[in-house]
Scaffold this active site. Structure first.
Site, PDB file in Angstrom:
ATOM      1  N   HIS A   1      64.607 -37.220  42.650  1.00 11.90           N
ATOM      2  CA  HIS A   1      63.280 -36.789  43.129  1.00 11.90           C
ATOM      3  C   HIS A   1      62.626 -35.699  42.271  1.00 11.90           C
ATOM      4  CE1 HIS A   1      65.948 -33.865  44.869  1.00 11.90           C
ATOM      5  NE2 HIS A   1      66.125 -34.477  46.022  1.00 11.90           N
TER       6      HIS A   1
ATOM      7  N   ASP B   1      63.249 -41.196  49.827  1.00 12.72           N
ATOM      8  CA  ASP B   1      63.922 -39.979  50.313  1.00 12.72           C
ATOM      9  C   ASP B   1      63.708 -39.858  51.824  1.00 12.72           C
ATOM     10  OD1 ASP B   1      65.376 -37.646  50.412  1.00 12.72           O
ATOM     11  OD2 ASP B   1      63.975 -36.447  49.235  1.00 12.72           O
TER      12      ASP B   1
END
Length: 500
Positions: A274, A347
Site C-alpha cells: 500500500h 486493504d
C-alpha cells in the site's frame, strides 16, 4: 467437447497476457467441473446445462485481492460471511487476508500451531469466495514455526508491520509487549525484522520462490514525533492532520531500510505494501535500481487511488498509511500507467461505526484505522482507470494475474482453459453513486460515500457457480481455503488441495 456445465456467451473476454492495445474480443466461455474448458467465439449451446448471456459486458478474471484483514475488528467467523459477500460485489473471487497474534484478530498470543487451526475453523464453510492467509511472525517462536506453517497449512507469504516498532494500530502505544502479546524479553523491532528475513531465506532455500515477505513501510520514530508535533500545533484537523502525522517521507525511509535489510539477509522476494505517496513510490523505485537482485513488487490500494484528504467522506477515511493530498493520488496513477505498480488491492478492513469513531467523532486521532472497500475494487479501477488510459488487459494483470502468480495461486488469474472459472462481468455503460447502505459489508459508512462510478460488476462466478447475479449476492457460501503449493511432498493435505 465434453459436457458443459456453464456457457457464458457474448462476453468481451479480458486476458491479462493480451496486448494492451487490443480490444477484448466477443467470445464464449465454457466451464466444466468448475474449470474453464474452452474460450472461443460461437461455442455450441447444445451440450450446455446453463447458458448466461453476458450482453457484451467485459469478462475479467475474478479479482485476487491480495490484501485484506478479515476478523480484525469483528469476530472472524462473522466477518468471513459479510465481508466475503462484499468482495463478490467488487468482482473479488479470492481474498488473501493478513493475520497475526496480539490485540485484534483472535485477540491472543502464543504459537501459530494453535492460532492457525482456530482461525481456519472460524472461516470454514462461511466464505462466499475462495481465501488464503498471510501471517506475520511476531516472535522468535513464530520464526521457528515457518517450515511447519508452510508444510502443514500451505502458508507461503509473511508480513512485517514496521511501524509496530513503537506505534500501535491507531497511534502511540504505551506498552508494545501488551499490545502485540509478545513474550517478556522480546521486542518487535529492526533486529526482529532482520531475523524474520533470515528465517524466510532458509525457508525459501527449501521451498522455492513461492516464499515471499510483505512489508508495511512506515517509520515509528518519525510517526511518533510528527504526531506530537501536529497535535501540539493544533492547526490541522481531520484526514489532513492524520496524513501530516504520518508523513510520506516516513514511508520512504522505511522502504529504504527494509530494502537494505533484504539485501543484507539475502532474502530476494519482497512485496512493498500500500504505497500511498509519491515519496514512497520514488523510494521503492530507487531501491529497485540500488538492489537489482531483489525481486521487489509494489502495491497500491483502490482507496489511495480514488480518495484524498479532501474528497474522502469524513474521518471514516482514516487508514494506515493515510490517504494523501491530490498530488500524491495523481502520482500513483502516473506510476500505475507507467507499469511501475504490480497490483491493486482493497486493504479491506471492516470497522463498524461504533468501533471506528471515538467519543469525539471529529477527532481523527481517536478514530480506529482502516475501512472496507473490496466492493469498489473492479468498479473503481475499471471506471477511473479506463478513463485515464488504463487498458482492460492491464487491469486484469493488476487485479488478478500478478497477485495470483506472486502468491502461488496457480489456478487463478486468467480466463483460459485449465484455470478456475472465476469470472467477473463488468458493465461499463452505467453511472451510479456509492452508498454504504448498498454494500453487503457490515460496515455502515464508507469513505467513498457519494462517489460517482462509471463501471459496475453485474455478475460473478466462483469456479463456475454464480455468486452475484445482477449485482445481488446469491446462493450459499462455496468458498474454499487455498493452501499454496510447495516444492515438497511433506505437506499434509487439507480441505482445499491448491486452488482447484
Amino acid at each position: 467437447m465434453a459436457e458443459i456445465d456453464l456457457l457464458i456467451r457474448n462476453a468481451r473476454v479480458v486476458r491479462p497476457g493480451a496486448p494492451d492495445a487490443t480490444e477484448p474480443e466477443i467470445q464464449d466461455i465454457a466451464v466444466t467441473d468448475g474449470v474453464i474448458s474452452a474460450v472461443a467465439p460461437g461455442i455450441s449451446v447444445a451440450s450446455a446445462t446453463e447458458v448466461v448471456d453476458a450482453q457484451g459486458r467485459l469478462a475479467f478474471p475474478g479479482a485476487v485481492d491480495a490484501h485484506q484483514h478479515w476478523g480484525i475488528y469483528s469476530e472472524l467467523s462473522e466477518d468471513t460471511v459479510s465481508e466475503s459477500r462484499a468482495c463478490a460485489q467488487g468482482g473479488v473471487t479470492t481474498s488473501l487476508s493478513y493475520l497475526r497474534t496480539g490485540r485484534y484478530y483472535l485477540d491472543r498470543g502464543g504459537s501459530y500451531r494453535d492460532f492457525v487451526p482456530a482461525a481456519l475453523d472460524r472461516m470454514a464453510g462461511r466464505s462466499y469466495i475462495d481465501h488464503a492467509i498471510h501471517l506475520a511472525p511476531m516472535t522468535r517462536e513464530h520464526i521457528d514455526e515457518i517450515p511447519y506453517l508452510v508444510e502443514e497449512f500451505g502458508i507461503t507469504s509473511f508480513k512485517i508491520f514496521m511501524f509496530y516498532g513503537g506505534h500501535g494500530l491507531h497511534g502511540r502505544s504505551a506498552d508494545q509487549a501488551e499490545f502485540l502479546m509478545i513474550p517478556p524479553g522480546e521486542r518487535y523491532d529492526l533486529a526482529h525484522f532482520e531475523f524474520v528475513m533470515r528465517g524466510l531465506r532458509r525457508a525459501r532455500e527449501r521451498y522455492g520462490d513461492v516464499i515471499t515477505l510483505s512489508l508495511h513501510c512506515e517509520t515509528a520514530e518519525i510517526m511518533a514525533a510528527y504526531t506530537e508535533l501536529v497535535e501540539r500545533e493544533g492547526v490541522l484537523t481531520g484526514l489532513r492532520a492524520y496524513s501530516a502525522s504520518r508523513p510520506p517521507h516516513s514511508e520512504g525511509l522505511a522502504v529504504t531500510t527494509a530494502s537494505y535489510l533484504a539485501h543484507e539477509t539475502g532474502f530476494p522476494t519482497i512485496n512493498l505494501l500500500h504505497l500511498s505517496s509519491a515519496k514512497a513510490v520514488d523510494a521503492a523505485l530507487r531501491m529497485a535500481k540500488a538492489f537489482p537482485h531483489i525481486d521487489f513488487r509494489r502495491e497500491v490500494t483502490i482507496g489511495h487511488l480514488l480518495a484524498d484528504v479532501d474528497t474522502a467522506h469524513g474521518i471514516g477515511g482514516k487508514v494506515n498509511p493515510p490517504l494523501r493530498e491530490r498530488a500524491d493520488v495523481e502520482a500513483l496513477w502516473g506510476h500505475l500507467l507507467a507499469g511501475e505498480i504490480d497490483w491493486v488491492v482493497s486493504d479491506h478492513a471492516c470497522c463498524r461505526d461504533e468501533q471506528k469513531f471515538g467519543v469525539d467523532r471529529e477527532d481523527v486521532f481517536l478514530a480506529k484505522s482502516g475501512f472496507g472497500g473490496a466492493e469498489y475494487l473492479l468498479p473503481g479501477l475499471v471506471g477511473e482507470g479506463m478513463k485515464r488510459g488504463l487498458s482492460p488487459q492491464h487491469i486484469a494483470r493488476l487485479t488478478s494475474w500478478n497477485p495470483a502468480r506472486r502468491f502461488g495461486l496457480t489456478g487463478k488469474g486468467d480466463l483460459a482453459p485449465g484455470f478456475d472459472a472465476d469470472i467477473a462481468l463488468v458493465d461499463t455503460g452505467v453511472n451510479w453513486t456509492v452508498r454504504a447502505s448498498d454494500s453487503e459489508s457490515a460496515q455502515e459508512y464508507s469513505p467513498f460515500e457519494g462517489f460517482d462510478m462509471t463501471a459496475r460488476v453485474s455478475d460473478v462466478f466462483l469456479r463456475g457457480q454464480r455468486i452475484l447475479a445482477e449485482g445481488r449476492v446469491e446462493g450459499e457460501p462455496r468458498g474454499r481455503y487455498l493452501p499454496r503449493a510447495i516444492a515438497t511432498e511433506s505437506r499434509s493435505s487439507r480441505d482445499g488441495h491448491g486452488s482447484r
